[in-house]
Scaffold this motif. Structure first.
Motif, PDB file in Angstrom:
ATOM      1  N   ALA A  61       0.740  -1.170   0.144  1.00  9.53           N
ATOM      2  CA  ALA A  61      -0.052  -0.100  -0.003  1.00  9.53           C
ATOM      3  C   ALA A  61       0.928   1.164  -0.006  1.00  9.53           C
ATOM      4  CB  ALA A  61      -0.952   0.136   1.233  1.00  9.53           C
ATOM      5  N   VAL A  63      -5.341   2.618  -1.565  1.00 12.43           N
ATOM      6  CA  VAL A  63      -4.472   2.385  -0.863  1.00 12.43           C
ATOM      7  C   VAL A  63      -5.150   1.890   0.527  1.00 12.43           C
ATOM      8  CG1 VAL A  63      -2.654   3.424   0.717  1.00 12.43           C
ATOM      9  CG2 VAL A  63      -2.637   3.589  -1.674  1.00 12.43           C
ATOM     10  N   MET A  82      -6.696  -1.379   0.549  1.00 12.45           N
ATOM     11  CA  MET A  82      -5.470  -2.441   0.727  1.00 12.45           C
ATOM     12  C   MET A  82      -5.416  -2.767   2.323  1.00 12.45           C
ATOM     13  SD  MET A  82      -2.854  -1.856  -2.120  1.00 12.45           S
ATOM     14  CE  MET A  82      -2.007  -3.059  -1.794  1.00 12.45           C
TER      15      MET A  82
END
Length: 128
Positions: free
Chosen positions: A53, A81, A84
């Motif tokens: 990430a 991000v 994740m």
């Protein structure tokens, strides 16, 4: 890499510096965090997810520094991000929302970007 910003040739309302300034300051932060993590942390699924990430956040920041990508693209990238991170079991216990902290993580990233007018250094600050 072409990550120097010359305010005389690069006209943008967000540029406040007067001299040529290097960009891409998140690269050394990311490298330092990953190298330190590889030496001192066990390589679990969670750590690998955080590094992945972080790399995507770094990639978004470098592309923004180089090509001035749209804020909407950066926002979507930051959502990815955060997804994740949350998908791999990392939660913030005092945040209770149906998205599991995704909006909270993304708002922290965007807040740092707004306050410091940067994207790459934010990852370093967020990572610390």
């Amino acid at each position: 890499m072409g990550l120097l910003d010359n305010p005389k040739t690069h006209k943008h309302p967000g540029i406040i510096h007067k001299i040529t300034t290097p960009r891409g300051g998140g690269i050394p932060f990311f490298v330092g965090i990953v190298l330190t993590g590889l030496f001192f942390l066990p390589l679990t699924k969670t750590i690998i997810a955080l590094f992945a990430a972080g790399f995507i956040a770094l990639l978004i920041g470098v592309l923004d520094d180089k090509y001035d990508i749209s804020p909407y693209v950066r926002f979507v990238g930051n959502i990815i991000v955060a997804l994740m991170v949350v998908e791999n079991g990392i939660t913030i216990s005092f945040i209770t929302n149906p998205f599991g902290g995704i909006l909270y993580l993304n708002s922290i990233i965007c807040l740092f970007q707004f306050l410091f007018r940067t994207s790459l250094q934010c990852f370093g600050l967020f990572g610390l």
